[in-house]
Write an enzyme that holds these catalytic residues in place. Structure first.
Site, PDB file in Angstrom:
ATOM      1  N   ASP A 128      61.058 -53.810  44.160  1.00  0.00           N
ATOM      2  CA  ASP A 128      62.121 -52.893  44.557  1.00  0.00           C
ATOM      3  C   ASP A 128      63.270 -53.029  43.558  1.00  0.00           C
ATOM      4  O   ASP A 128      63.644 -54.137  43.170  1.00  0.00           O
ATOM      5  CB  ASP A 128      62.596 -53.207  45.983  1.00  0.00           C
ATOM      6  CG  ASP A 128      63.415 -52.067  46.579  1.00  0.00           C
ATOM      7  OD1 ASP A 128      62.945 -51.449  47.540  1.00  0.00           O
ATOM      8  OD2 ASP A 128      64.522 -51.802  46.065  1.00  0.00           O
ATOM      9  N   ASN A 179      60.585 -48.259  57.037  1.00  0.00           N
ATOM     10  CA  ASN A 179      61.633 -47.389  57.570  1.00  0.00           C
ATOM     11  C   ASN A 179      61.013 -46.024  57.861  1.00  0.00           C
ATOM     12  O   ASN A 179      60.257 -45.493  57.036  1.00  0.00           O
ATOM     13  CB  ASN A 179      62.778 -47.268  56.564  1.00  0.00           C
ATOM     14  CG  ASN A 179      63.503 -48.582  56.373  1.00  0.00           C
ATOM     15  OD1 ASN A 179      63.656 -49.356  57.314  1.00  0.00           O
ATOM     16  ND2 ASN A 179      63.953 -48.858  55.166  1.00  0.00           N
ATOM     17  N   VAL A 211      62.937 -42.479  50.754  1.00  0.00           N
ATOM     18  CA  VAL A 211      61.820 -41.925  49.981  1.00  0.00           C
ATOM     19  C   VAL A 211      60.719 -41.532  50.961  1.00  0.00           C
ATOM     20  O   VAL A 211      60.178 -42.381  51.685  1.00  0.00           O
ATOM     21  CB  VAL A 211      61.288 -42.945  48.957  1.00  0.00           C
ATOM     22  CG1 VAL A 211      60.149 -42.331  48.144  1.00  0.00           C
ATOM     23  CG2 VAL A 211      62.410 -43.434  48.031  1.00  0.00           C
ATOM     24  N   HIS A 252      55.822 -46.301  52.505  1.00  0.00           N
ATOM     25  CA  HIS A 252      55.895 -47.540  51.716  1.00  0.00           C
ATOM     26  C   HIS A 252      56.251 -48.699  52.618  1.00  0.00           C
ATOM     27  O   HIS A 252      57.019 -48.554  53.569  1.00  0.00           O
ATOM     28  CB  HIS A 252      56.919 -47.413  50.586  1.00  0.00           C
ATOM     29  CG  HIS A 252      58.287 -46.991  51.032  1.00  0.00           C
ATOM     30  ND1 HIS A 252      58.583 -45.678  51.325  1.00  0.00           N
ATOM     31  CD2 HIS A 252      59.411 -47.702  51.260  1.00  0.00           C
ATOM     32  CE1 HIS A 252      59.854 -45.594  51.697  1.00  0.00           C
ATOM     33  NE2 HIS A 252      60.384 -46.820  51.671  1.00  0.00           N
ATOM     34  N   HIS A 284      58.031 -52.396  52.704  1.00  0.00           N
ATOM     35  CA  HIS A 284      58.873 -53.383  52.031  1.00  0.00           C
ATOM     36  C   HIS A 284      58.313 -54.759  52.382  1.00  0.00           C
ATOM     37  O   HIS A 284      58.237 -55.113  53.571  1.00  0.00           O
ATOM     38  CB  HIS A 284      60.310 -53.319  52.555  1.00  0.00           C
ATOM     39  CG  HIS A 284      61.031 -52.041  52.264  1.00  0.00           C
ATOM     40  ND1 HIS A 284      61.935 -51.913  51.236  1.00  0.00           N
ATOM     41  CD2 HIS A 284      60.996 -50.832  52.887  1.00  0.00           C
ATOM     42  CE1 HIS A 284      62.443 -50.685  51.250  1.00  0.00           C
ATOM     43  NE2 HIS A 284      61.887 -50.007  52.237  1.00  0.00           N
TER      44      HIS A 284
HETATM   45  P1  AMP Z   1      63.492 -46.705  51.957  1.00  0.00           P
HETATM   46  O1  AMP Z   1      64.986 -46.775  52.067  1.00  0.00           O
HETATM   47  O2  AMP Z   1      62.768 -47.453  53.046  1.00  0.00           O
HETATM   48  O3  AMP Z   1      63.003 -45.276  51.792  1.00  0.00           O
HETATM   49  O4  AMP Z   1      63.125 -47.495  50.641  1.00  0.00           O
HETATM   50  C1  AMP Z   1      63.073 -46.923  49.373  1.00  0.00           C
HETATM   51  C2  AMP Z   1      63.195 -48.064  48.404  1.00  0.00           C
HETATM   52  O5  AMP Z   1      62.786 -47.624  47.138  1.00  0.00           O
HETATM   53  C3  AMP Z   1      64.624 -48.608  48.250  1.00  0.00           C
HETATM   54  O6  AMP Z   1      64.661 -49.968  48.653  1.00  0.00           O
HETATM   55  C4  AMP Z   1      64.908 -48.423  46.765  1.00  0.00           C
HETATM   56  O7  AMP Z   1      65.638 -49.505  46.237  1.00  0.00           O
HETATM   57  C5  AMP Z   1      63.516 -48.321  46.172  1.00  0.00           C
HETATM   58  N1  AMP Z   1      63.416 -47.568  44.936  1.00  0.00           N
HETATM   59  C6  AMP Z   1      63.829 -46.299  44.715  1.00  0.00           C
HETATM   60  N2  AMP Z   1      63.548 -45.935  43.441  1.00  0.00           N
HETATM   61  C7  AMP Z   1      62.932 -47.006  42.862  1.00  0.00           C
HETATM   62  C8  AMP Z   1      62.413 -47.259  41.557  1.00  0.00           C
HETATM   63  N3  AMP Z   1      62.437 -46.338  40.569  1.00  0.00           N
HETATM   64  N4  AMP Z   1      61.873 -48.478  41.327  1.00  0.00           N
HETATM   65  C9  AMP Z   1      61.833 -49.421  42.290  1.00  0.00           C
HETATM   66  N5  AMP Z   1      62.295 -49.238  43.538  1.00  0.00           N
HETATM   67  C10 AMP Z   1      62.843 -48.048  43.820  1.00  0.00           C
END
Ligand code: AMP
Length: 116
Positions: free
Chosen positions: A31, A87, A96, A100, A102
């Site tokens: 992340d 989430n 996003v 996914h 975490h």
């Molecule tokens: P969520 O808030 O559960 O949708 O998590 C999305 C996660 O994607 C967040 O923790 C971001 O820090 C991570 N994220 C977004 N863009 C990137 C990227 N290019 N590389 C790595 N992590 C990312």
């Protein structure tokens, strides 16, 4: 057609990211905004599912593979114990819309994320 997500761009190479694990169906990468010593994202290669509710209903086997890879990563990058967070929805902090997991591990107790 819906907007391509940042994870779709990672999967198609538009956004370069180093994969720390890859299977036939999944990839994992760090992340960019870590919330623990080990903070890895595990995502399916398919863009078919926005969240874990959709995934669990449509393809529980793929969800089980995500959990299995999370455990392997916790074994290799920490002591094997891990927190798995999905989430679900904007109001739960999902930013996003590509399912996914975490995977958080390594220093959860030090960060006050364990116990009461
Ligand atoms: P969520 O808030 O559960 O949708 O998590 C999305 C996660 O994607 C967040 O923790 C971001 O820090 C991570 N994220 C977004 N863009 C990137 C990227 N290019 N590389 C790595 N992590 C990312």
């Amino acid at each position: 057609m819906s907007q391509e997500t940042v994870f779709a761009k990672i999967l198609n190479g538009t956004i370069p990211v180093e994969f720390i694990a890859e299977t036939e169906t999944l990839v994992a990468f760090y992340d960019q905004s870590p919330q623990a010593k080990v903070h890895i994202l595990v995502i399916p290669k398919t863009c078919a599912y926005q969240n874990v509710t959709e995934l669990a209903a449509a393809d529980p086997q793929l969800l089980a593979e995500m959990v299995g890879l999370a455990k392997e990563l916790a074994n290799t990058h920490a002591d094997g114990d891990y927190r798995l967070i999905f989430n679900n929805g904007v109001n739960a902090g999902q930013t996003v819309m590509h399912v996914h997991a975490h995977v958080l591990a390594g220093d959860l107790a030090e960060r006050g994320m364990v116990g009461n």
